[in-house]
Write a protein that holds these residues in place. Structure first.
Motif, PDB file in Angstrom:
ATOM      1  N   LEU A 147       0.832  -1.207   0.000  1.00 19.23           N
ATOM      2  CA  LEU A 147       0.000   0.000   0.000  1.00 19.23           C
ATOM      3  C   LEU A 147       0.867   1.258   0.000  1.00 19.23           C
ATOM      4  O   LEU A 147       0.551   2.242  -0.697  1.00 19.23           O
ATOM      5  CB  LEU A 147      -0.922  -0.011   1.218  1.00 19.23           C
ATOM      6  N   ASN A 148       1.943   1.231   0.784  1.00 17.87           N
ATOM      7  CA  ASN A 148       2.822   2.404   0.829  1.00 17.87           C
ATOM      8  C   ASN A 148       3.493   2.660  -0.514  1.00 17.87           C
ATOM      9  O   ASN A 148       3.592   3.809  -0.970  1.00 17.87           O
ATOM     10  CB  ASN A 148       3.883   2.211   1.911  1.00 17.87           C
ATOM     11  N   PHE A 151       0.939   4.077  -2.819  1.00 22.10           N
ATOM     12  CA  PHE A 151       0.630   5.470  -2.474  1.00 22.10           C
ATOM     13  C   PHE A 151       1.754   6.399  -2.938  1.00 22.10           C
ATOM     14  O   PHE A 151       1.501   7.475  -3.485  1.00 22.10           O
ATOM     15  CB  PHE A 151       0.436   5.585  -0.959  1.00 22.10           C
ATOM     16  N   LYS A 154       1.520   6.916  -6.561  1.00 19.19           N
ATOM     17  CA  LYS A 154       0.354   7.721  -6.941  1.00 19.19           C
ATOM     18  C   LYS A 154       0.575   9.196  -6.675  1.00 19.19           C
ATOM     19  O   LYS A 154       0.145  10.058  -7.452  1.00 19.19           O
ATOM     20  CB  LYS A 154      -0.866   7.210  -6.169  1.00 19.19           C
ATOM     21  N   TYR A 155       1.268   9.512  -5.579  1.00 14.48           N
ATOM     22  CA  TYR A 155       1.481  10.913  -5.176  1.00 14.48           C
ATOM     23  C   TYR A 155       2.980  11.233  -5.182  1.00 14.48           C
ATOM     24  O   TYR A 155       3.499  11.818  -4.226  1.00 14.48           O
ATOM     25  CB  TYR A 155       0.885  11.172  -3.792  1.00 14.48           C
ATOM     26  N   ARG A 236      -4.838  12.037   2.270  1.00 11.59           N
ATOM     27  CA  ARG A 236      -4.824  11.060   1.177  1.00 11.59           C
ATOM     28  C   ARG A 236      -4.581   9.639   1.720  1.00 11.59           C
ATOM     29  O   ARG A 236      -5.165   8.663   1.236  1.00 11.59           O
ATOM     30  CB  ARG A 236      -3.747  11.420   0.166  1.00 11.59           C
ATOM     31  N   LYS A 237      -3.689   9.538   2.716  1.00  9.47           N
ATOM     32  CA  LYS A 237      -3.445   8.229   3.320  1.00  9.47           C
ATOM     33  C   LYS A 237      -4.700   7.689   3.999  1.00  9.47           C
ATOM     34  O   LYS A 237      -5.017   6.501   3.908  1.00  9.47           O
ATOM     35  CB  LYS A 237      -2.310   8.329   4.346  1.00  9.47           C
ATOM     36  N   GLN A 238      -5.417   8.578   4.675  1.00 12.07           N
ATOM     37  CA  GLN A 238      -6.658   8.174   5.316  1.00 12.07           C
ATOM     38  C   GLN A 238      -7.671   7.722   4.277  1.00 12.07           C
ATOM     39  O   GLN A 238      -8.381   6.718   4.464  1.00 12.07           O
ATOM     40  CB  GLN A 238      -7.218   9.350   6.140  1.00 12.07           C
ATOM     41  N   PHE A 239      -7.743   8.454   3.184  1.00 10.90           N
ATOM     42  CA  PHE A 239      -8.691   8.125   2.127  1.00 10.90           C
ATOM     43  C   PHE A 239      -8.349   6.786   1.467  1.00 10.90           C
ATOM     44  O   PHE A 239      -9.237   5.995   1.140  1.00 10.90           O
ATOM     45  CB  PHE A 239      -8.700   9.241   1.074  1.00 10.90           C
ATOM     46  N   ASP A 240      -7.052   6.532   1.271  1.00  6.46           N
ATOM     47  CA  ASP A 240      -6.625   5.290   0.619  1.00  6.46           C
ATOM     48  C   ASP A 240      -6.489   4.113   1.575  1.00  6.46           C
ATOM     49  O   ASP A 240      -6.148   3.009   1.163  1.00  6.46           O
ATOM     50  CB  ASP A 240      -5.279   5.501  -0.083  1.00  6.46           C
ATOM     51  N   GLY A 241      -6.765   4.327   2.865  1.00  6.09           N
ATOM     52  CA  GLY A 241      -6.780   3.231   3.830  1.00  6.09           C
ATOM     53  C   GLY A 241      -5.463   2.912   4.481  1.00  6.09           C
ATOM     54  O   GLY A 241      -5.356   1.924   5.213  1.00  6.09           O
ATOM     55  N   LEU A 242      -4.424   3.719   4.280  1.00  5.06           N
ATOM     56  CA  LEU A 242      -3.127   3.427   4.877  1.00  5.06           C
ATOM     57  C   LEU A 242      -3.119   3.646   6.379  1.00  5.06           C
ATOM     58  O   LEU A 242      -2.384   2.970   7.110  1.00  5.06           O
ATOM     59  CB  LEU A 242      -2.035   4.298   4.240  1.00  5.06           C
TER      60      LEU A 242
END
Length: 371
Positions: A147-148, A151, A154-155, A236-242
């Motif tokens: 996931l990291n 992410f 992506k960013y 963004r991390k919260q939104f993507d579930g990290l």
């Protein structure tokens, strides 16, 4: 031994009980064979029930389905073992007996493997749970890493800008700290290559003070920008579930291993032969292998006992009965053919039954050695 128990084990061995009762020297042999077949079926029932319990674990009436399947599976294995042993013909030659027993031994080995696996799962339950802990923890760590990486990809621009700004802040903070120390040296009269060594707050010190305040304002601006960018990245991390993905605690690992399915536990059992770092754990591998071989040998034992036993009076009696029945069947068939050809048409009806009875009586007299 109680006569009822003896007859039960004779039934388990697949023997013809009425004939076996006439030969006391054969009783113990078939009690041993029958007991082995019975306990093999019992182990199969326990094994199948334990395996099915994990299939339905957590569901309503899981124990009922496990018990029902265990009984059915145990009876199926019992019936198959009983057939395998009883179908070996002791009246044939040794080579023919081995030839007859070969496919039956192969089938017994397959049954032994199927029976032993669930019982091995129970025997190595603690070791399996520990291996599942490691597996689940590594899986969660791998998931977080994946996931990291996704992410960061992506960013990339936003994270790169944040890291660049942090580097500027750190550099500026270090420069301000160094200049602040030089200013203090100037004020307190510490002589260096960059200070006059004259104590006091002179024009040079005032100028350096003004420069430091300006640079501290710039530092505050950078810190403010960094906080804004970090807030965006965290959002963004919260939104993507990290933010919700964390490594499992010991309590969570215990819960996961307790509800692990049959496939996971079977995989973990296979991994016990290896250490966590991938090297071979010979001691554990041998322990698992020998336990499996023990159940396989136990499953094959009735066949081996039947093969190793010598031909006794019971086997001779069974051969005579089978020969008599074949002889009787051939005579009845020949007589019915004669009737069908019209040779004895007047004897149709009661005469046929009378002739069959005479043939049967004669065959039984021959079997019992009567004239």
């Amino acid at each position: 031994m109680n006569n009822g128990i003896s007859r039960f084990f004779w039934f388990c061995s697949g023997a013809h009980i009425e004939s076996l009762e006439k030969y006391p020297t054969e009783h113990n042999k078939y009690i041993g064979i029958g007991a082995t077949i019975f306990f093999t079926g019992l182990f199969a029932a326990l094994s199948g029930g334990y395996a099915m319990y994990f299939v339905f674990k957590g569901a309503d009436f899981a124990w009922f389905f496990a018990m029902l399947f265990g009984i059915i599976w145990g009876l199926a294995i019992f019936n198959m073992d009983r057939y395998i042993v009883s179908s070996i013909n002791k009246n044939a030659s040794s080579r023919k007996q081995i030839w007859q027993a070969t496919p039956r031994i192969l089938l017994a080995i397959m049954i032994g493997i199927v029976i032993s696996r669930p019982l091995e799962l129970k025997i190595f339950d603690k070791e399996i749970k520990e291996r599942l802990h490691v597996s689940y923890l590594n899986g969660q760590r791998s998931k977080i890493d994946t996931l990291n990486k996704a992410f960061e990809k992506k960013y990339t621009i936003e994270i790169g800008k944040l890291n660049e700004t942090k580097a500027q802040r750190d550099s500026l903070a270090a420069a301000i700290k160094s200049d602040r120390q030089k200013l203090n040296f100037e004020i307190f009269g510490n002589k260096t290559t960059e200070t006059s060594g004259i104590m006091g707050y002179g024009p040079y010190a005032k100028r350096k003070e003004a420069e430091l305040k300006q640079r501290e304002q710039n530092l505050d601006t950078l810190n403010s920008d960094i906080r804004q960018m970090e807030k965006f990245v965290d959002g963004r991390k919260q939104f993507d579930g990290l933010m919700t993905e964390k490594l499992y605690t010991t309590k969570q690992l215990d819960s996961l291993s307790n509800i692990a399915g049959f496939a996971d536990r079977n995989w973990a059992l296979g991994q016990l032969g290896f250490n966590v770092d991938g090297t071979r754990d010979l001691n554990t591998a041998l322990a698992v292998t020998f336990i499996g071989l023990l159940f396989i040998f136990f499953e094959c034992l009735p066949v081996f006992v039947k093969l190793m036993s010598s031909r006794g009076p019971y086997d001779q009696a069974i051969e005579n009965i089978e020969f008599s029945q074949v002889h009787l069947s051939n005579k009845e068939r020949d007589f019915e053919v004669e009737v069908a050809d019209g040779i004895h048409e007047t004897r149709v009806g009661t005469e046929i039954e009378k002739r069959k009875t005479q043939i049967r009586n004669q065959a039984y007299r021959e079997l019992n050695g009567e004239a």
